[in-house]
Structure formats: structure tokens, C-alpha cells
Design a protein around this motif. Structure first.
Motif, PDB file in Angstrom:
ATOM      1  N   GLN A  64       6.414 -17.406 -59.393  1.00 50.08           N
ATOM      2  CA  GLN A  64       5.841 -17.295 -60.730  1.00 50.08           C
ATOM      3  C   GLN A  64       4.689 -16.309 -60.824  1.00 50.08           C
ATOM      4  O   GLN A  64       4.235 -15.987 -61.925  1.00 50.08           O
ATOM      5  CB  GLN A  64       5.368 -18.661 -61.228  1.00 50.08           C
ATOM      6  CG  GLN A  64       4.195 -19.249 -60.464  1.00 50.08           C
ATOM      7  CD  GLN A  64       3.809 -20.615 -60.972  1.00 50.08           C
ATOM      8  OE1 GLN A  64       3.284 -20.755 -62.068  1.00 50.08           O
ATOM      9  NE2 GLN A  64       4.087 -21.640 -60.193  1.00 50.08           N
ATOM     10  N   GLU A 110       1.767 -27.169 -66.427  1.00 55.35           N
ATOM     11  CA  GLU A 110       1.383 -26.187 -65.412  1.00 55.35           C
ATOM     12  C   GLU A 110       1.868 -26.545 -64.016  1.00 55.35           C
ATOM     13  O   GLU A 110       1.908 -25.686 -63.134  1.00 55.35           O
ATOM     14  CB  GLU A 110      -0.138 -26.042 -65.376  1.00 55.35           C
ATOM     15  CG  GLU A 110      -0.741 -25.342 -66.575  1.00 55.35           C
ATOM     16  CD  GLU A 110      -2.252 -25.256 -66.458  1.00 55.35           C
ATOM     17  OE1 GLU A 110      -2.753 -24.230 -66.000  1.00 55.35           O
ATOM     18  OE2 GLU A 110      -2.919 -26.245 -66.817  1.00 55.35           O
ATOM     19  N   HIS A 115       6.860 -12.489 -64.944  1.00 51.26           N
ATOM     20  CA  HIS A 115       6.377 -13.150 -63.736  1.00 51.26           C
ATOM     21  C   HIS A 115       6.900 -12.488 -62.462  1.00 51.26           C
ATOM     22  O   HIS A 115       6.599 -12.957 -61.365  1.00 51.26           O
ATOM     23  CB  HIS A 115       6.769 -14.627 -63.753  1.00 51.26           C
ATOM     24  CG  HIS A 115       6.041 -15.427 -64.784  1.00 51.26           C
ATOM     25  ND1 HIS A 115       4.851 -16.072 -64.532  1.00 51.26           N
ATOM     26  CD2 HIS A 115       6.317 -15.666 -66.090  1.00 51.26           C
ATOM     27  CE1 HIS A 115       4.427 -16.689 -65.628  1.00 51.26           C
ATOM     28  NE2 HIS A 115       5.307 -16.459 -66.593  1.00 51.26           N
ATOM     29  N   GLU A 162       6.523 -22.664 -66.307  1.00 47.88           N
ATOM     30  CA  GLU A 162       5.776 -21.543 -66.871  1.00 47.88           C
ATOM     31  C   GLU A 162       6.605 -20.266 -66.935  1.00 47.88           C
ATOM     32  O   GLU A 162       6.277 -19.343 -67.680  1.00 47.88           O
ATOM     33  CB  GLU A 162       4.520 -21.284 -66.027  1.00 47.88           C
ATOM     34  CG  GLU A 162       3.525 -22.428 -66.017  1.00 47.88           C
ATOM     35  CD  GLU A 162       2.712 -22.521 -67.297  1.00 47.88           C
ATOM     36  OE1 GLU A 162       2.001 -21.570 -67.613  1.00 47.88           O
ATOM     37  OE2 GLU A 162       2.821 -23.549 -67.977  1.00 47.88           O
TER      38      GLU A 162
END
Length: 981
Positions: free
Chosen positions: A558, A661, A292, A688
């Protein structure tokens, strides 16, 4: 190496902790005061004995004093009666040492929830696999007994002799060479009562300062009761705990060569305790998933499908009334990946517009200077589109000047192409790379009035400012390139009163929310209160540090900190049901269980500005979940005293996450104080981005800077909620079958034709639920009988099973036949009851898994076909509802029910498809673990040419056995090691 650097810094007094605490190093410490740094320390502690609590089936707990006899052959305890001969267990009779609350006695005890998972362990012994279930006063004591017993089971009564000749040989050799250098000797001189330190004293202090018992206990679980990890041990750790796939011996060797300080160990391909510590401290074992760190999301969707990193009054660097304005505000925001900056523009002297907050004492900035800084830094951190939010308070004359400056300074980047009238969505971030969008009011064609001048208005294309009336008006007439701004109070009210409408509004329209004007101190609103409604642009006061800014910064990390984060799918789909204020399960989304164990802290500094308590730091840790209301939760550890900046917490927590999420995890370390708890450090991370396994969490200061060497050590696992216990009914509308299983319920719209279509899906949804839950429940049963924790995967289950299936001659009583896609577990002779139950549970799991694979595709296609058929009514649905005689709120409820049903169908179909993928992964894990644990029948390791699973062998190749071959006369190095944690 980082570990050596910290140690030498401590000796030199160079670390912050050493300078602040000013503590001297003592060379005379008794064994009981010394940290556990090896198996010998564990065994000596067991000989001294400990008070442990024995749990009985009656849910009663009996405190007893347990100790190991001097001959290292028998575990004894003080009996409650005169039956002293029964108050002992011989070590040869022990089959397994099991961690956690993972026996039938623990699970059925009424005290289960009151017993710490980290303090519990069980000794499985005898021909009938009896269990002695114990609870220690601390996780460290439990680890001492588990590690010591496993070591003794491996090496027998001669364990201490063997340790005496080879104990820490790798570490000792390395430290002796380190000490032998004159530089090191000079560094140590004068630190042991002004006497010349000896190598032994140097090594003793190194053990004391640099040995982390929690990492030692972890190492011995995977080292087959050695004092180091070889390449195969390390492979097993990386795959089973750290979630890595297809790990090769070469990859393990590379880790060893990069992190092992001992040259001898590197040559042998071994990772010592110090090397293992170095590796766990490296960036490879940080909590944040490095994938990420770069853009990793789909950037081709419409602009309205993304959260956009936004700044409020970007030119201010303090409060809203008197604080200074500075160009550095724009530099800071743009460097942090901000993609929406604000310019409040007013008439200035000399016909030149200026940027400042009107009617306040904040000083103005020249408009051209602001644009030049924006142009210089616009695409330094991100190449995706930048929105200039222009709050225009200028006269027509100075608006013309504004337009001229914009064209002259930013002209090559400005996006001025008019949108196509028929477009339903905005362009994507990908298609707008290195473009600047102007958010301002737009004049009508050929007009010049007060709403702006043509010179400025012509530069506005995709972000035209319009006023918000209500959701019905917006739905009917607002274009995708028209953007509404909401002040915080209005946005929060709409989020509370009409959360579903707000989410639907934001599916194709952009919304910007700015802080309440009453926040004159530049405090920040909670961005998640608006993100959960789908609001894309939530403007933050970047100059104000704290929880809210921590969440904003973490959230946009992210996706490579590019300023854009793709919103959850349920907020993007044209027809879907989601209420931002739900305190229940989300239809069609499988809830997840997040398991967090806070193990320890390292180098925790004193709170900034503290002084009331002198040198004492008494830390505790909050673990917080931020997300939709159903997910928000927090838990805290106990306060640790006398920890010298390195507390051992060893506390585990569990959180249900209903919308993963949109969830974030936050660790906050505070100093327990009588007056008020002081902030030590924090780290916030989107769920995430969390990597599973054993991870270090780098702590940050109040202003977001990383605190040098200050970390938490944690274990994290994420699993589906499934099986066992009472059925979970939170939120989701359900209908119950006679067996007690809950099924998601479709809603009636009151429109016969549409309801008839949805009714055909009801039996399919029930069948899909049965397939999934039968499989998942069977996995739970098998996992429990293998004696591993709820977070364990099937690879860990099989390896845990391998430690307790040895027969009288040392050969396994159970072996896997791997010739089919679905492994078979076959007895190799008469089995005790407990192992017969294991075989039966495995067969049920395979049967349920096979059903998922063979039936799921057909059910999946039929559910999606029904969804497609129902969607044919979507465009004329409101007309059909009115035709049925429904009015007012009943119409809204019918439309809402339609969205609910569509979401449910799509979600349940997706869950079924995920279940099939889960079966494939489960069978692969069983296959690989059976091979590497030497539990395979001869000639059965190669699967068939095809099969319904799509060839198990086409998945990442399993490694060769890590232990002795099948049929060896000795139990092999896994005996007594027990299940992996």
C-alpha cells in the motif's frame, strides 16, 4: 486487444483452459442455451417468459409466470383468481424499471433480509406510481427483464425491427474483417465438423465465447439503451461508478481510442461491448489503486510510527532444522521490499564468523558473503533504511572480525552517529534514506564484556537491543533508540492481557516480534495479531507461502512496497485510547460499510495437482475481512457448477469496518470437492488501496504469482453507516436522549477540576452528533425515495429521479434551480404524492446540510479548545489522581478515561469537519447531476458569486447536458432506464 487474443487462443487450442478441457466447439446451439449478447436476446427471453415471485405488502410472496406479449406492448402474468384483466401492465404506463430492493414494499417487507438485492427489481407504473415488486430466481434473469424492459420503453414496439437492421453493426463489421483474413480462416478450418466455417459461424462462436452477459447488462445501463457508449455515456460511467472526478470528453475519447477494437467505432467516438470489456479488463480497472504503487504516505514521522517489513532467519529457504541456507533468501526478501533482515552469527572455522541457525543441521553461510549480497541488494527495491538484526553468538575475537567486515563491506551505508540523549522520538525514514541500522547489543562506554566487543558495539546506534521487563519499566526508563524483541507467545499474551499498554508502548518505542521457536516447519504467525497492538517489526518466514505471507505482502504493497507503512493515527497520537482486542466501535472513528458484489470469474484454472474430479471445476468465493476483532468476518458465495471456468456468482455482501486503516480484504476462490476443497487462487488487498466501482481482481497462486488471465469481476463501494433502522449501539459507550438517539459518552476521572472541563464538552458533542446524523439521515430518506440502492451517491440519486419524473407531454415535473449554493427542487405543476414526498425530502436534506455548514466551524473550534484545556492537566494527571485518594487499578482507570475523553473529543471534532466536506461534495453532485440530466430551470445553471459553501462553481466543472434539452416533446433517452446500480 486482450479479448481478441483470448478468443483466437481458444480457437487455436493455445490457452491452458482449452488444452486441459479438450472440449469441441459446436455451431448448433439453441437461443435458450446461448449467452445473452444483446437487447434482442433479452426481449426474446421475455416473450418466452419466466417464473418470478411477486412480493406483497403483507410480506407474502406469490410465484407467477410472467411474459411479454408477442406485440411487445403488454406485460402479463397468470392471475391467482379470474381477474385476468388486472394481471397485465401496458408498457406505455411504465414510468421506471428499478433494480434492487428499493421500494417501500421491499423495505417494509419482513422478507427484506431474505431477498437477494441482485435478484430483485420493481416496475413503477401508472399515474399514482404503483410498484410491481418482483424477485427472479437468479441475478441473470433479473438483468434480462430490467434490460429488456428499459430497451422497450425507449424504442417501443418497433424495437426488434430496429435491432434487426442495426444490431451489433459495429461488432459485425469488425468480426467480418477479422474473419476475412486468410490467417484467421486457416485457424478455424477443421473446427466445425471438418467443414469450411462460414463468417456467420465464426461470429456465432465469438458471441458465445467472448460475450460476457454481466458486462453487457452493465453497458446498457449507461448507454441510454443503445448498444454502445458514446463519450458522454462513458463520462457518466467513469464519474458515477468508478469514482473519477472532473472527467472530460477528451479523457473519455482517449479511453475509447485505447480499447475499442472496431475502427468504425473509434472514428465515431463509440465504445462497443468488446471495447468496454477490454477497458474493464485493463489495469485502469484493477481493484488496486495505482496511486499506491509508489510511495504515497508521509515519510517524515518518527521511525516508531511505521510498520516495517521484516524477515525471520532470512538465510533459510525451507524449515528451521534441516533446511538449506542460501544467499538467495536475502536476495528474495530485499527485492520484495523487506527492510529488516536477520543474521544469526556464530563462531566459524578459521576465525571467520558464519551465519546459520545454531544447534541445528542447517548449513552455514560465510558472514562476509552475506554482507556482500546485502550491500548489493539493500536499496534495489527501497531507498528507506534497512535494519540488520544481528543475533550475536560469537566470541569476542570473532566479534572483532564481524565489526571489521561490517565496516569494510557496508561502511558507507552504516549509521553510527550516536543519538541525542534528549530526543523523545527516533529519526524519520526520510532522514535515514540509504542508511543501514545495526540492531544488536550495545556495550557500555570503554567496556569489553560478554552483553559485546567495542568494535561491534560502536556500530550500533538507533536500534540497541534491550530486554523487556514490563510496560511500567519501559515507560519509565527505556530510550527511543532501545529496541525490545518479543517471541511470539509472549507478544500474543501481552496483546491479550494488556492491549492498551502495548499500543502505548509502541507509540515511541520499537518492538520486534519473532516466530515461536516451536515453528520448526517455518510456518508463520498472523502479523495482524501484532500490528493491531502497534508492533512495528513482525518477522516473517518469507520462504513459507500461505495466508499469513499473503497478508504481509499485501499490507506493504500500500506504500509502493517500500517496506514502511504509516500506522493508524489513533496508534500514533501521544494521548489516545485504543484497545487492540476491541470487538466494538473505536471512539472517534466513524465506522464504514464495505459493500462487495462478487459478479463473475474468468478463466479459473483447475486447482494445482487436482485430478480426482477430472475436468470439472466447481468454484465458490470467500470474501474475508482481516483487521481488529470487531472487523474480522467472512462470507461465501454459492458453489457454481457447469460454468466452464467462467462462473456468474452475482452475490452481494456487506461488512462493517470499525478501523478502516487496519483492515484488509481477501478474496479466495476454492473448488468445491467432496473430500476437501482445493485452492484455486486468492487476492489480498488493504482496504485503503481498494478502488470503488466495477473492478477486476487478478488472482494469485499459492506462492504469490499472478495466474494468467484468471480474475474475479466485482463491484465495490464504501459508505458511512448512517440513518434508517434501529440505532447502532455496538461498543461505544452511549447515553440516550428521549428521542432514542445515541450519544458518545465522556468518562469521569474522579478528579473534579479535570471532570469539570470535560463536562463543558457534553452539550457540544450532542449538538455535533445531531448535526451530522440529521444530515446523513436526510440523505438516506431522499435516496430511498429516489429508488436507488444504499451504496448510491447523490449523483446517482438525481439521475435515478430523472428517469421517472416525465409528465404526460414528456417534460419533467420537477426541475432544479441552481442559482444558489444549495439547489432547490421545484414542481412544474401538480405532483402525485410520491413526487411531493421527494420534494419534501430534498428540502429537509438541504436544510440539514445548510445547518452543518453554518454551525460546524464554531462547534469544531469550541471542542478543540476544550481538548487543549484538558491537555494542560496531562503531565501532572497521575499526581492529581493520587491526591484525590485513588490507588492501584483506580489510578490506571483514571488515566485510561482521560485518554478516552481526549480521543473522543478529537474524533468527534474530526467527524464534524468531515460532515462539512461531505455536504460540499453532496451539493456538487446534485448540481452536476441536475445539469447532465437536463433537470435544470432555464437560466439557473450558473451559481452566485459567493456563498457559505465557498462557491459551488469553484469545484470541478460539471459537463453539459447528456440528454435532450428541457422542454423537448420526447421523453429523452433516459426514460425507463431507471436508477444507476
Amino acid at each position: 486487444m486482450a479479448l481478441t487474443f483470448l478468443f483466437i487462443s481458444t480457437w487455436q487450442g493455445g490457452s491452458r483452459g482449452a488444452r486441459e478441457r479438450k472440449k469441441t466447439v459446436s455451431f448448433s446451439r439453441s437461443l435458450s442455451e446461448r449467452k445473452i449478447s444483446g437487447a434482442a436476446d433479452c426481449i426474446h427471453s421475455m416473450v418466452e417468459g419466466s417464473e418470478l415471485r411477486k412480493v406483497r405488502p403483507s410480506s407474502r410472496v406469490y410465484p407467477r409466470y410472467y411474459l411479454l406479449d408477442a406485440g411487445l406492448q403488454t406485460l402479463c402474468w397468470e392471475p391467482s383468481k379470474k381477474e385476468s384483466d388486472k394481471a397485465r401492465i401496458t408498457l406505455p404506463s411504465i414510468r421506471e424499471v428499478r433494480t434492487g430492493r428499493n421500494t417501500e414494499i421491499f423495505r417494509t417487507s419482513g422478507l427484506y433480509e431474505q431477498i437477494s438485492e441482485d435478484c430483485a427489481f420493481s416496475i413503477i407504473y401508472g399515474e399514482t406510481y404503483e410498484s410491481l415488486d418482483l424477485v427472479a430466481n437468479s441475478a441473470e434473469v433479473a438483468n434480462i427483464w430490467v434490460s429488456g424492459l428499459r430497451y422497450l420503453l425507449q424504442y417501443g414496439k418497433h424495437a426488434l425491427d430496429m435491432i434487426a437492421t442495426s444490431r451489433d453493426s459495429l461488432r459485425l463489421g469488425w468480426l467480418e474483417r477479422l474473419f476475412s483474413s486468410g490467417v484467421r480462416k486457416d485457424e478455424l478450418r477443421g473446427r466445425a465438423d471438418d467443414a469450411e466455417p462460414t463468417p456467420g459461424e465464426f461470429i456465432e462462436v465469438f458471441h458465445d465465447l467472448c460475450t460476457r452477459p454481466e458486462i453487457y447488462f452493465l453497458l446498457v445501463q449507461f448507454a441510454s439503451n443503445k448498444e454502445f457508449l458514446d463519450t458522454k455515456d462513458l463520462m457518466r460511467f467513469l464519474e458515477a461508478e468508478q469514482g473519477m472526478v472532473d472527467v472530460s470528453e477528451d479523457a473519455s475519447l482517449e479511453v475509447i481510442q485505447s480499447h475499442e477494437p472496431s475502427e468504425e467505432a473509434r472514428q465515431q467516438g463509440w465504445l462497443s461491448l468488446d471495447g468496454f470489456t477490454n477497458y474493464l479488463n485493463s489495469t485502469a480497472c484493477h481493484l488496486f489503486d495505482s496511486e499506491h504503487s509508489a510511495v504515497c504516505q508521509d515519510m517524515s514521522q518518527p521511525l516508531s510510527h511505521y510498520y516495517i517489513n521484516a524477515s525471520h532467519n532470512t538465510y533459510l529457504i525451507e524449515d528451521q532444522l534441516r533446511g538449506p541456507s542460501n544467499l538467495s533468501g536475502y536476495v528474495r526478501a530485499l527485492k520484495m521490499g523487506c527492510r529488516c533482515v536477520e543474521l544469526d552469527v556464530w563462531d566459524g572455522p578459521g576465525e571467520e564468523p558464519v551465519v546459520y541457525t545454531g544447534h541445528t543441521q542447517t548449513p552455514p553461510l560465510a558472514f562476509p558473503s552475506v554482507l556482500e549480497v546485502i550491500g548489493r541488494f539493500a536499496f534495489v527495491a527501497s531507498e528507506y533504511p534497512l535494519i540488520l538484526c544481528v543475533e550475536n553468538h560469537c566470541s569476542l575475537r570473532q566479534q572483532r572480525v564481524m565489526g571489521t567486515h561490517l565496516v569494510q563491506i557496508l561502511g558507507e551505508w552504516l549509521h553510527t552517529d550516536p543519538p541525542s540523549e534528549g530526543e523523545w522520538y527516533l529519526p524519520s525514514p526520510d532522514s535515514l534514506k540509504r542508511r543501514i541500522l545495526l540492531k544488536a547489543q550495545k556495550c557500555g562506554p570503554g567496556s569489553e564484556s560478554l552483553p559485546g566487543s567495542p568494535e561491534l558495539s560502536d556500530l550500533v546506534s538507533l536500534c540497541r537491543s534491550v530486554r523487556f521487563a514490563d510496560f511500567q519499566t519501559s515507560s519509565r526508563s527505556q530510550k527511543p533508540w532501545e529496541l525490545c524483541s518479543f517471541h511470539e507467545a509472549l507478544a500474543v499474551r501481552l496483546a491479550c492481557e494488556s492491549p492498551g499498554d502495548f499500543v502505548n508502548h509502541n507509540k515511541r518505542l520499537l518492538s520486534r516480534v519473532y516466530p515461536n521457536p516451536m515453528r520448526v516447519d517455518s510456518s508463520n504467525m498472523n502479523p495482524q495479531d501484532l500490528w493491531k497492538c502497534g508492533c512495528q517489526i513482525v518477522a516473517m518466514n518469507y520462504q513459507t507461502a500461505g495466508l499469513m505471507m499473503d497478508m504481509n505482502t499485501a499490507w506493504f504493497r500500500q506504500n509502493g512496497s517500500c517496506g514502511y507503512v504509516l500506522r493508524p493515527a489513533i496508534m500514533r497520537q501521544e494521548v489516545s485510547y485504543f484497545s487492540a482486542n476491541t470487538r466494538e466501535m473505536v471512539p472517534g472513528v466513524a465506522p464504514q460499510l464495505l459493500h462487495v458484489k462478487v459478479i463473475s470469474g474468468q478463466n479459473l484454472p483447475r486447482p494445482l495437482g487436482s485430478g480426482a474430479k477430472g475436468d470439472v471445476v466447481e468454484p465458490y468465493v470467500y470474501v474475508e475481512i482481516h483487521g481488529i476483532p470487531a472487523d474480522c468476518a467472512e462470507r461465501r458465495t454459492r458453489t457454481m457448477t457447469q460454468n466452464e471456468g467462467h462462473p456468474i456468482f452475482d452475490e452481494s455482501f456487506e461488512f462493517q469496518i470499525n478501523l478502516p486503516e487496519l483492515a484488509m480484504v481477501r478474496f479466495v476462490v476454492l473448488d468445491d470437492d467432496f473430500i476437501g476443497d482445493d485452492f484455486i487462487g486468492q487476492y489480498t488487498i488493504p482496504l485503503e488501496c481498494v478502488q470503488p466501482g466495477y473492478r477486476h481482481v487478478p488472482l494469485q497462486s499459492l506462492t504469490g504469482e499472478e495466474l494468467p488471465h484468471a480474475r474475479l469481476f466485482v463491484h465495490v463501494a464504501l459508505s458511512n453507516r448512517r440513518g434508517g433502522g434501529k440505532p447502532q449501539k455496538r461498543g461505544l459507550s452511549v447515553r440516550k436522549a428521549r428521542k432514542g438517539r445515541s450519544y458518545a459518552a465522556l468518562r469521569d476521572l474522579g478528579v473534579r477540576a479535570v471532570d469539570e472541563v470535560f463536562k463543558t464538552a457534553a452539550p457540544l458533542l450532542r449538538e455535533a452528533t445531531d448535526l451530522r446524523e440529521n444530515m446523513q439521515t436526510s440523505v438516506v430518506v431522499f435516496r430511498e425515495l429516489c429508488g436507488v440502492p444504499a451504496v448510491a451517491n447523490l449523483m446517482q440519486c438525481v439521475r435515478g429521479l430523472a428517469s421517472c419524473v416525465a409528465g404526460p407531454d414528456g417534460s419533467p415535473l420537477l426541475l432544479f434551480d441552481l442559482r444558489d449554493d444549495y439547489p432547490a427542487l421545484e414542481p412544474q405543476g401538480p405532483l402525485p404524492d410520491v413526487l411531493r414526498k421527494v420534494v419534501s425530502a430534498f428540502e429537509m436534506m438541504v436544510q440539514a446540510s445548510r445547518a452543518v455548514v453554518e454551525l460546524s466551524d464554531g462547534i469544531y473550534e469550541r471542542i478543540l479548545h476544550i481538548q487543549t484545556t484538558a491537555m494542560e492537566y496531562h503531565e501532572k494527571l497521575q499526581e492529581l489522581v493520587v491526591r484525590e485518594g485513588q490507588r492501584g487499578r483506580k489510578v490506571s482507570r483514571a488515566l485510561e478515561s482521560f485518554s478516552w475523553n481526549i480521543t473522543l473529543l478529537k474524533g468527534q471534532a474530526d467527524l464534524l469537519r468531515q460532515a462539512k466536506a461531505e455536504v460540499r461534495e453532496n451539493m456538487k453532485q446534485v448540481h452536476c447531476a441536475a445539469l447532465t440530466s437536463s433537470l435544470t430551470k432555464k437560466g439557473s445553471a450558473v451559481g452566485p458569486g459567493g456563498g457559505s459553501l465557498g462557491r459551488t462553481r469553484s469545484l470541478p466543472q460539471c459537463r453539459q447536458p447528456l440528454t435532450a434539452p428541457v422542454g423537448a416533446s420526447t421523453p429523452g433517452p433516459t426514460r425507463g432506464r431507471g436508477p444507476l446500480p
